[in-house]
Design a protein around this motif. Structure first.
Motif, short mmCIF file in Angstrom:
data_model
loop_
_atom_site.label_atom_id
_atom_site.label_comp_id
_atom_site.label_asym_id
_atom_site.label_seq_id
_atom_site.Cartn_x
_atom_site.Cartn_y
_atom_site.Cartn_z
N LEU A 70 -4.73 0.79 -5.91
CA LEU A 70 -3.82 1.93 -5.89
C LEU A 70 -4.51 3.21 -5.41
N GLU A 71 -5.72 3.46 -5.88
CA GLU A 71 -6.43 4.68 -5.49
C GLU A 71 -6.70 4.69 -3.98
N GLU A 72 -7.05 3.53 -3.43
CA GLU A 72 -7.30 3.46 -1.98
C GLU A 72 -6.02 3.66 -1.19
N ARG A 73 -4.91 3.10 -1.72
CA ARG A 73 -3.62 3.29 -1.05
C ARG A 73 -3.23 4.77 -1.05
N THR A 74 -3.50 5.43 -2.16
CA THR A 74 -3.19 6.86 -2.27
C THR A 74 -4.01 7.67 -1.28
N GLN A 75 -5.29 7.36 -1.19
CA GLN A 75 -6.17 8.08 -0.27
C GLN A 75 -5.77 7.82 1.19
N LYS A 76 -5.40 6.57 1.47
CA LYS A 76 -4.99 6.23 2.83
C LYS A 76 -3.71 6.96 3.21
N ARG A 77 -2.76 7.02 2.27
CA ARG A 77 -1.50 7.74 2.55
C ARG A 77 -1.75 9.21 2.81
N ALA A 78 -2.64 9.83 2.01
CA ALA A 78 -2.96 11.24 2.20
C ALA A 78 -3.62 11.47 3.57
N ARG A 79 -4.49 10.55 3.96
CA ARG A 79 -5.19 10.69 5.25
C ARG A 79 -4.21 10.55 6.41
N ILE A 80 -3.32 9.57 6.33
CA ILE A 80 -2.35 9.36 7.41
C ILE A 80 -1.36 10.51 7.48
N ALA A 81 -0.97 11.04 6.31
CA ALA A 81 -0.06 12.19 6.29
C ALA A 81 -0.71 13.40 6.95
#
Length: 304
Positions: A70-81
């Motif tokens: 979950l933490e990696e998914r959150t970081q990835k979403r923030a980076r892509i955003a």
């Protein structure tokens, strides 16, 4: 303005049994392949899955043993955003440069205004809306003070459909020679007196619906603080007294045929007037002829 594709309104079909990971994997892949095509004809489920994948929100659709933490998914979403916002702003800047002059010198642009602009425009990915934001930026840089931050916030809340309504309203509007006030003529009448009180021709009203601008559309524009929904009237005019307007680049002169003639209109708000600068002149000769005919009892309209 260009049309944008709207999502399909086909209902989402929910299966009686849980969807397994293989179905999700297959459907997601199909949605990804379809994301570059027109959305018309693509199911709402496929569109939703494509959006979820693009915005890194599809983690819950994958089996737990294959999920990214979950933490990696959150970081990835923030980076892509962040990357998406950067891409949007760079596209707007690139478009805006084409609207700016390379030879005319202007006053220094306000850095605080530019900061607010970037905050409001960073999520705009639609090409049509990006072009309008680019025009706003170029207009403000070329002439500081052209667009207030209040106008930017109102425009950010507008949809592409509402922007098209503004364009339609502008195509029917007239501008004073000072270019300060923009208004849509809604009718005319002669103030009542002993000689005309019972006359059926004493008052005329313009029907906008036949020109794709209904009263409901005016209410939407008013709700977006672009026009005042309450009609305004001119002072009663003497016979042969004239108004001088500009109709999409064409001078118009309205002259009273009788004494005590009054012109009715809807006025653009200051915000609406600022945003109207984004709309190119678009003369509708059919509407102009209708205006001449409808007001002919009380006003003569001469072009040029």
């Amino acid at each position: 303005m260009k049309d944008i594709n709207e999502p399909s309104t086909a209902p989402l079909v929910i299966a009686d049994e849980p969807v397994n990971s293989e179905v999700i994997k297959t459907t997601t892949a199909t949605a990804k392949n379809s994301s570059n095509k027109k959305s018309a004809g693509v199911s709402s489920q496929m569109q939703l899955l494509a959006l979820a994948k693009n915005f890194v929100l599809d983690g819950g659709l994958v089996s737990s043993d294959k999920q990214m933490p979950l933490e990696e998914r959150t970081q990835k979403r923030a980076r892509i955003a962040a990357l998406r916002k950067q891409e949007n702003l760079e596209a707007i800047i690139k478009k805006s440069v084409n609207y700016c002059s390379a030879t005319e010198f202007t006053n220094k642009a306000d850095a605080d205004w530019f900061s607010t602009f970037t905050e409001l425009a960073e999520d705009v990915s639609n090409t049509t809306m990006q072009n309008l934001w680019a025009k706003i930026l170029a207009g403000e840089i070329s002439q500081p003070g052209s667009f207030s931050t209040k106008t930017l916030k109102v425009f950010r809340a507008m949809s592409i459909t509402e922007a098209k309504l503004l364009a339609k309203a502008c195509s029917l509007a007239v501008t004073e020679q000072t270019k300060r006030n923009i208004r849509i003529i809604s009718g005319a009448y002669q103030t009542p007196g002993l000689l005309n009180f019972f006359s059926k021709n004493r008052e005329q009203n313009i029907t906008f619906s036949q020109f794709s601008l209904s009263y409901a559309d005016l209410l939407i524009l008013a709700d977006n603080h672009l026009v005042f929904i309450q009609e305004t009237e001119s002072n009663p005019m003497n016979k042969s007294e004239s108004f001088h307007f500009n109709f999409n680049g064409k001078p118009l002169t309205l002259t009273a045929n009788k004494s005590s003639c009054v012109l009715k209109f809807y006025k653009f708000t200051p915000i609406g007037s600022e945003l109207a600068r984004l709309i190119s002149d678009n003369i509708d000769d059919t509407y102009l002829q209708h205006l001449k005919s409808a007001l002919s009892e009380n006003f003569s309209i001469i072009e040029g």
